[in-house]
Design a protein around this motif. Structure first.
Motif, PDB file in Angstrom:
ATOM      1  N   TYR A 356      17.099 -91.704  25.905  1.00  0.00           N
ATOM      2  CA  TYR A 356      17.202 -90.291  26.710  1.00  0.00           C
ATOM      3  C   TYR A 356      18.300 -89.653  26.214  1.00  0.00           C
ATOM      4  CZ  TYR A 356      14.649 -92.966  30.224  1.00  0.00           C
ATOM      5  OH  TYR A 356      13.786 -93.615  30.884  1.00  0.00           O
ATOM      6  N   GLY A 357      19.082 -90.131  24.807  1.00  0.00           N
ATOM      7  CA  GLY A 357      20.173 -89.236  24.558  1.00  0.00           C
ATOM      8  C   GLY A 357      21.408 -89.462  24.849  1.00  0.00           C
ATOM      9  N   LYS A 358      21.413 -90.818  25.699  1.00  0.00           N
ATOM     10  CA  LYS A 358      22.772 -90.898  26.611  1.00  0.00           C
ATOM     11  C   LYS A 358      23.773 -91.873  26.117  1.00  0.00           C
ATOM     12  CE  LYS A 358      20.735 -90.348  31.011  1.00  0.00           C
ATOM     13  NZ  LYS A 358      20.439 -91.144  32.335  1.00  0.00           N
ATOM     14  N   GLU A 359      24.985 -91.823  26.253  1.00  0.00           N
ATOM     15  CA  GLU A 359      25.943 -92.998  25.846  1.00  0.00           C
ATOM     16  C   GLU A 359      25.467 -94.275  26.671  1.00  0.00           C
ATOM     17  OE1 GLU A 359      30.086 -91.940  25.886  1.00  0.00           O
ATOM     18  OE2 GLU A 359      29.444 -89.768  25.602  1.00  0.00           O
ATOM     19  N   LEU A 360      25.754 -95.281  25.928  1.00  0.00           N
ATOM     20  CA  LEU A 360      25.554 -96.388  26.456  1.00  0.00           C
ATOM     21  C   LEU A 360      26.473 -97.122  27.655  1.00  0.00           C
ATOM     22  CD1 LEU A 360      24.034 -98.320  23.401  1.00  0.00           C
ATOM     23  CD2 LEU A 360      22.867 -96.775  24.854  1.00  0.00           C
ATOM     24  N   ARG A 361      26.526 -96.446  28.664  1.00  0.00           N
ATOM     25  CA  ARG A 361      27.603 -96.829  29.692  1.00  0.00           C
ATOM     26  C   ARG A 361      27.027 -98.004  30.649  1.00  0.00           C
ATOM     27  NH1 ARG A 361      29.141 -91.707  32.472  1.00  0.00           N
ATOM     28  NH2 ARG A 361      29.384 -90.348  30.526  1.00  0.00           N
ATOM     29  N   PRO A 362      27.859 -98.819  30.819  1.00  0.00           N
ATOM     30  CA  PRO A 362      27.288-100.049  31.668  1.00  0.00           C
ATOM     31  C   PRO A 362      26.270 -99.616  32.893  1.00  0.00           C
ATOM     32  CG  PRO A 362      29.638-100.347  31.189  1.00  0.00           C
ATOM     33  CD  PRO A 362      29.254 -99.155  30.847  1.00  0.00           C
ATOM     34  N   GLY A 363      25.225-100.166  33.166  1.00  0.00           N
ATOM     35  CA  GLY A 363      24.531-100.014  34.217  1.00  0.00           C
ATOM     36  C   GLY A 363      23.826 -98.631  34.497  1.00  0.00           C
ATOM     37  N   ARG A 364      23.973 -97.887  33.247  1.00  0.00           N
ATOM     38  CA  ARG A 364      23.456 -96.602  33.244  1.00  0.00           C
ATOM     39  C   ARG A 364      21.770 -96.593  32.524  1.00  0.00           C
ATOM     40  NH1 ARG A 364      25.678 -91.669  29.781  1.00  0.00           N
ATOM     41  NH2 ARG A 364      25.348 -89.926  31.401  1.00  0.00           N
TER      42      ARG A 364
ATOM     43  N   HIS B   2      24.154 -88.140  14.718  1.00  0.00           N
ATOM     44  CA  HIS B   2      24.067 -87.263  15.746  1.00  0.00           C
ATOM     45  C   HIS B   2      25.527 -87.812  16.287  1.00  0.00           C
ATOM     46  CE1 HIS B   2      23.402 -85.073  19.351  1.00  0.00           C
ATOM     47  NE2 HIS B   2      22.255 -84.465  18.858  1.00  0.00           N
ATOM     48  N   PRO B   3      26.454 -86.649  16.729  1.00  0.00           N
ATOM     49  CA  PRO B   3      27.475 -86.908  17.275  1.00  0.00           C
ATOM     50  C   PRO B   3      27.440 -87.527  18.772  1.00  0.00           C
ATOM     51  CG  PRO B   3      27.129 -84.703  17.069  1.00  0.00           C
ATOM     52  CD  PRO B   3      26.025 -85.306  16.439  1.00  0.00           C
ATOM     53  N   ARG B   4      26.388 -87.163  19.331  1.00  0.00           N
ATOM     54  CA  ARG B   4      26.269 -87.771  20.586  1.00  0.00           C
ATOM     55  C   ARG B   4      25.601 -89.087  20.683  1.00  0.00           C
ATOM     56  NH1 ARG B   4      27.544 -87.285  26.050  1.00  0.00           N
ATOM     57  NH2 ARG B   4      25.721 -87.709  27.377  1.00  0.00           N
ATOM     58  N   THR B   5      24.593 -89.098  19.958  1.00  0.00           N
ATOM     59  CA  THR B   5      23.676 -90.484  20.126  1.00  0.00           C
ATOM     60  C   THR B   5      24.196 -91.608  19.249  1.00  0.00           C
ATOM     61  OG1 THR B   5      21.929 -89.559  18.585  1.00  0.00           O
ATOM     62  CG2 THR B   5      21.864 -89.025  20.590  1.00  0.00           C
ATOM     63  N   GLN B  31      15.999 -88.925  19.476  1.00  0.00           N
ATOM     64  CA  GLN B  31      16.067 -88.111  18.299  1.00  0.00           C
ATOM     65  C   GLN B  31      15.980 -86.659  18.722  1.00  0.00           C
ATOM     66  OE1 GLN B  31      16.223 -88.977  14.717  1.00  0.00           O
ATOM     67  NE2 GLN B  31      16.411 -91.203  14.869  1.00  0.00           N
ATOM     68  N   SER B  32      16.444 -85.819  18.023  1.00  0.00           N
ATOM     69  CA  SER B  32      16.056 -84.198  18.044  1.00  0.00           C
ATOM     70  C   SER B  32      15.945 -83.747  16.660  1.00  0.00           C
ATOM     71  CB  SER B  32      17.172 -83.305  18.901  1.00  0.00           C
ATOM     72  OG  SER B  32      16.733 -82.088  19.092  1.00  0.00           O
ATOM     73  N   LEU B  33      14.813 -83.233  16.387  1.00  0.00           N
ATOM     74  CA  LEU B  33      14.682 -82.819  14.943  1.00  0.00           C
ATOM     75  C   LEU B  33      15.404 -81.599  14.497  1.00  0.00           C
ATOM     76  CD1 LEU B  33      12.343 -84.260  13.210  1.00  0.00           C
ATOM     77  CD2 LEU B  33      10.805 -82.407  13.766  1.00  0.00           C
ATOM     78  N   ARG B  34      16.033 -81.544  13.286  1.00  0.00           N
ATOM     79  CA  ARG B  34      16.850 -80.635  12.900  1.00  0.00           C
ATOM     80  C   ARG B  34      15.839 -79.818  11.987  1.00  0.00           C
ATOM     81  NH1 ARG B  34      21.965 -78.692  11.554  1.00  0.00           N
ATOM     82  NH2 ARG B  34      22.207 -78.491   9.218  1.00  0.00           N
ATOM     83  N   LEU B  35      15.620 -78.577  12.133  1.00  0.00           N
ATOM     84  CA  LEU B  35      14.511 -77.715  11.470  1.00  0.00           C
ATOM     85  C   LEU B  35      15.186 -76.530  10.646  1.00  0.00           C
ATOM     86  CD1 LEU B  35      12.319 -77.310  14.755  1.00  0.00           C
ATOM     87  CD2 LEU B  35      11.903 -78.638  12.878  1.00  0.00           C
ATOM     88  N   LEU B  36      14.491 -76.389   9.471  1.00  0.00           N
ATOM     89  CA  LEU B  36      14.575 -75.224   8.796  1.00  0.00           C
ATOM     90  C   LEU B  36      13.431 -74.416   9.206  1.00  0.00           C
ATOM     91  CD1 LEU B  36      16.086 -73.399   6.757  1.00  0.00           C
ATOM     92  CD2 LEU B  36      14.829 -74.699   4.943  1.00  0.00           C
ATOM     93  N   ALA B  37      13.518 -73.352   9.766  1.00  0.00           N
ATOM     94  CA  ALA B  37      12.234 -72.504  10.178  1.00  0.00           C
ATOM     95  C   ALA B  37      12.518 -71.112   9.573  1.00  0.00           C
ATOM     96  CB  ALA B  37      12.395 -72.179  11.867  1.00  0.00           C
ATOM     97  N   ALA B  38      11.160 -70.578   9.140  1.00  0.00           N
ATOM     98  CA  ALA B  38      11.068 -69.251   8.463  1.00  0.00           C
ATOM     99  C   ALA B  38      11.569 -68.158   9.363  1.00  0.00           C
ATOM    100  CB  ALA B  38       9.772 -69.256   7.897  1.00  0.00           C
ATOM    101  N   HIS B  39      11.080 -68.312  10.678  1.00  0.00           N
ATOM    102  CA  HIS B  39      11.203 -67.449  11.745  1.00  0.00           C
ATOM    103  C   HIS B  39      11.696 -68.278  13.007  1.00  0.00           C
ATOM    104  CE1 HIS B  39       9.045 -64.502   9.198  1.00  0.00           C
ATOM    105  NE2 HIS B  39       8.401 -65.584   8.959  1.00  0.00           N
ATOM    106  N   PRO B  40      12.391 -67.462  13.806  1.00  0.00           N
ATOM    107  CA  PRO B  40      12.886 -67.938  14.931  1.00  0.00           C
ATOM    108  C   PRO B  40      11.687 -68.263  16.091  1.00  0.00           C
ATOM    109  CG  PRO B  40      14.154 -65.804  14.784  1.00  0.00           C
ATOM    110  CD  PRO B  40      12.888 -65.992  13.571  1.00  0.00           C
ATOM    111  N   ASP B  41      10.548 -67.521  15.861  1.00  0.00           N
ATOM    112  CA  ASP B  41       9.418 -68.037  16.915  1.00  0.00           C
ATOM    113  C   ASP B  41       8.455 -68.600  16.125  1.00  0.00           C
ATOM    114  OD1 ASP B  41       8.671 -65.867  15.006  1.00  0.00           O
ATOM    115  OD2 ASP B  41       8.128 -64.508  16.733  1.00  0.00           O
ATOM    116  N   ASP B  42       8.784 -69.697  15.070  1.00  0.00           N
ATOM    117  CA  ASP B  42       7.826 -70.596  14.582  1.00  0.00           C
ATOM    118  C   ASP B  42       7.424 -71.467  15.606  1.00  0.00           C
ATOM    119  OD1 ASP B  42       7.576 -69.257  12.111  1.00  0.00           O
ATOM    120  OD2 ASP B  42       8.857 -70.822  11.020  1.00  0.00           O
ATOM    121  N   GLY B  43       6.431 -72.238  15.765  1.00  0.00           N
ATOM    122  CA  GLY B  43       5.925 -73.016  16.786  1.00  0.00           C
ATOM    123  C   GLY B  43       7.181 -74.202  17.009  1.00  0.00           C
ATOM    124  N   ALA B  44       7.765 -74.785  16.343  1.00  0.00           N
ATOM    125  CA  ALA B  44       8.690 -75.718  16.535  1.00  0.00           C
ATOM    126  C   ALA B  44       9.915 -75.088  16.773  1.00  0.00           C
ATOM    127  CB  ALA B  44       8.879 -76.535  15.525  1.00  0.00           C
ATOM    128  N   ALA B  45      10.139 -74.016  16.243  1.00  0.00           N
ATOM    129  CA  ALA B  45      11.503 -73.405  16.540  1.00  0.00           C
ATOM    130  C   ALA B  45      11.802 -72.935  17.783  1.00  0.00           C
ATOM    131  CB  ALA B  45      12.048 -72.163  15.800  1.00  0.00           C
TER     132      ALA B  45
END
Lengths: 396, 396
Positions: A356-364, B2-5, B31-45
């Motif tokens: 889920y992209g969360k930090e691994l806090r206890p019990g979470r 990823h700084p968060r995960t 995860q969350s894919l990091r994308l190089l998109a040609a246009h902001p309205d490309d399907g994955a973007a």
């Protein structure tokens, strides 16, 4: 309407794992969930493009979400009912609507209504004094009428002494009998505004410290009569309460039948198994329902499906002389999540993981895994082994 | 990371439907894919959070993508090889690497290498003059060595007159015999840097005007010998060419065996059926491979799986007196995509839809559907009916 796709936009209040998994389902439907996230690093906010940062108790933020959405729905039940009524007065389509959602927000309202409807419920009473609990008798369960989840806001009470402290905190309370339960079940359905309802098989939910740790679909050994009774009850409640979206009816199975424990009106942990285990996942179904699309088929994809929750922080420190074990040469406590994923995948190539992209806090709750197959014991063993690798960094 | 995960980040060049579906799989892996998109309205973007806008032929843009990624991979094969070599020289992990990917970028390099490896291929030759084709004989197939896809860059040639025009355009060309094919097949595998390879069952692919319209898994009536030969060939090519990620080997089945038509080194239309039809989808498997995770199980989830592509713009104008039909009261041509989805879901509640967030231009792949079951004719009928509703706005 989305300017690019011409499809209606679903706005979701909250950006936790339920929103994260709903976003995955939205992508297949040509959609992209519009989110109101409390923080930019909430699980769903990390993976979606259309994210507003704001609080679910801030009406202005809710209005901003609604402005770009054809329908507003929820990742949690914590939006104040008066704000939802204000949105409805603005002309916003809110699913489930405030008059339905209140039954998942306020246990006193829920118990009163279920009693009216003749649904099987535990003996209960509202509590405004210690005497209310004394009159009710012990042992008893005290519950905060609002705001509880995952075991929070629930207290096991054996004497009057404990009651005053809770009353002093000012929380509205109800008291319930402690039900002599055989096990816990959940009947999950979805209902569309058109009135179509679809039900998944009744599942067994296994709790530890009030938190769901495992779900088995279908509930092993459940009599067909009781399974049908539970499904019919959930379908009836969805219709009577006017639910739109997923309704999870948490049940106690007792020696004499079933009683309703809680209601949730959103995708629910007891149906995460549907992602791989059913033809239509609860996340897709919730979207189909709030978009008033016809609902999807709810058949199982395997005879047994087991989902095990991954709770963060349960790392066992290594004991001397114990490693290497299972082919790796790093003590579990030092093993990163990425390394644990490697081991889990090598050990159980058929188990699916959801993080889920969360930090691994206890019990979470930071993720879950799902295993499927013909043999329940084997399926359960595989799910538990996978989660053990992720949680403990070693084989089970 | 990823700084968060704390998990490695996958960067993908291109943001079409393959990236869109890979992003769905990435979410489950935390995860969350990091994308190089040609246009902001490309399907994955439209559905991802971490999107750079830039051209895949711009080395600076590729470097920017790589700077935030542990590994760079692809939604398409159009990145110039010299740019990929520059990234590798920078120390970037590129999967598949340029020395592998060149075989999916340049048909002359591919044919030469496959000939060296003794793989079954059509008779072929490079073309630098009309005489090269005349020497080869007619009928023949001329192919642009680079840049073709979905039938573009392929010409059926019956006489020398047509060759000069193509040569004048300056495109490097090869000539191949026109293979007397029984049908087309695809053998899709994935390979990790560790060297693990996993194969899905060989499928039949059905083309119309050079565009894939339907895939049947497993290929009906394919002899076990030929199925194993095709899988072993794909596995061998993945290893010999040093592929990391998904390798799709497009095959012609002839009266005397199989020959290789094309190679693709990315998730491929011939394996979209794996999302619901296999325990591990090609999108998850591609991510597992480029992350050097152990690969997932590739078993089928049903005896037969049929994927049908949704091509945009094939709207039949209504004929007078013909409507209402099938319970709806709107002429098909006036029916919005949203309304078509309603009808499709009502007609086929067990069929899964995948929409790519694209405008419905004629002949363009804008989505696909997948049906599963025990009876091939029934499964195929359901997939076709669902796609017919979406494409034509009426029942089939």
């Amino acid at each position: 309407m989305h300017p690019r796709t011409g499809l209606p936009v679903v706005g979701m209040v909250g950006a936790g794992q339920l929103a994260r998994m709903t976003h995955q389902a939205a992508i297949a439907l040509g959609q992209s969930l519009r989110l109101l996230a409390a923080h930019p690093d909430d699980g769903a906010a990390l993976v979606a493009s259309d994210v507003l940062i704001g609080d679910h108790t801030d009406l202005a933020a809710l209005r901003k979400l609604a402005a770009g959405s054809e329908v507003v729905t929820f990742d949690h039940e914590h939006v104040p009912p008066e704000h939802l009524r204000a949105l409805v007065a603005d002309g916003v389509t809110v699913y489930p609507g405030p008059d339905a959602l209140i039954h998942a927000q306020d246990k006193q309202v829920m118990r009163s209504r279920l009693a009216e409807l003749g649904a099987p419920i535990p003996r209960w009473a509202p509590v405004t004094s210690v005497a209310d609990v004394e009159r009710f008798g012990f042992p008893a369960v005290l519950k905060a009428a609002r705001g509880g989840y995952d075991g929070r806001g629930v207290w096991m009470i054996d004497s009057a002494d404990q009651v005053q402290e809770l009353l002093n905190a000012g929380t509205p309370l109800i008291v319930e009998e402690r039900v002599p339960l055989v096990r816990e079940l959940a009947a999950v359905v979805a209902r569309s505004p058109f009135g179509q309802v679809a039900a998944w098989p009744v599942v067994e939910t296994v709790q530890r410290d009030g938190i769901n740790v495992e779900v088995v679909a279908p509930a092993p050994g459940l009599s067909e009569d009781l399974a049908i009774e539970a499904q019919e009850l959930a379908i009836r409640l969805a219709a009577e309460l006017g639910v739109v979206g997923v309704l999870a009816v948490e049940l106690f199975e007792t020696a004499s039948g079933i009683v309703v424990n809680e209601l949730a009106m959103r995708p629910h942990n007891s149906a995460h198994w549907t992602i791989e285990g059913s033809r239509t996942s609860q996340f897709e179904q919730h979207l189909r329902a709030v978009l008033d699309y016809p609902l999807g088929a709810t058949g199982l994809t395997a005879p047994y499906v087991v989902m095990a929750n991954l709770l963060g922080g349960d790392v066992t420190p290594p004991r001397p002389g114990e490693y290497p074990k299972g082919g790796h040469d790093k003590p579990p406590a030092q093993m990163t999540l990425d390394e644990r994923i490697h081991h889990m995948m090598a050990a159980e190539p058929g188990v699916k993981v959801h993080l889920y992209g969360k930090e691994l806090r206890p019990g979470r709750k930071v993720g879950h895994v799902t295993a499927l197959g013909d043999d329940l014991d084997e399926v359960r063993r595989r799910a538990r082994r996978a989660v053990h690798w992720l949680r403990e960094g070693e084989d089970s």
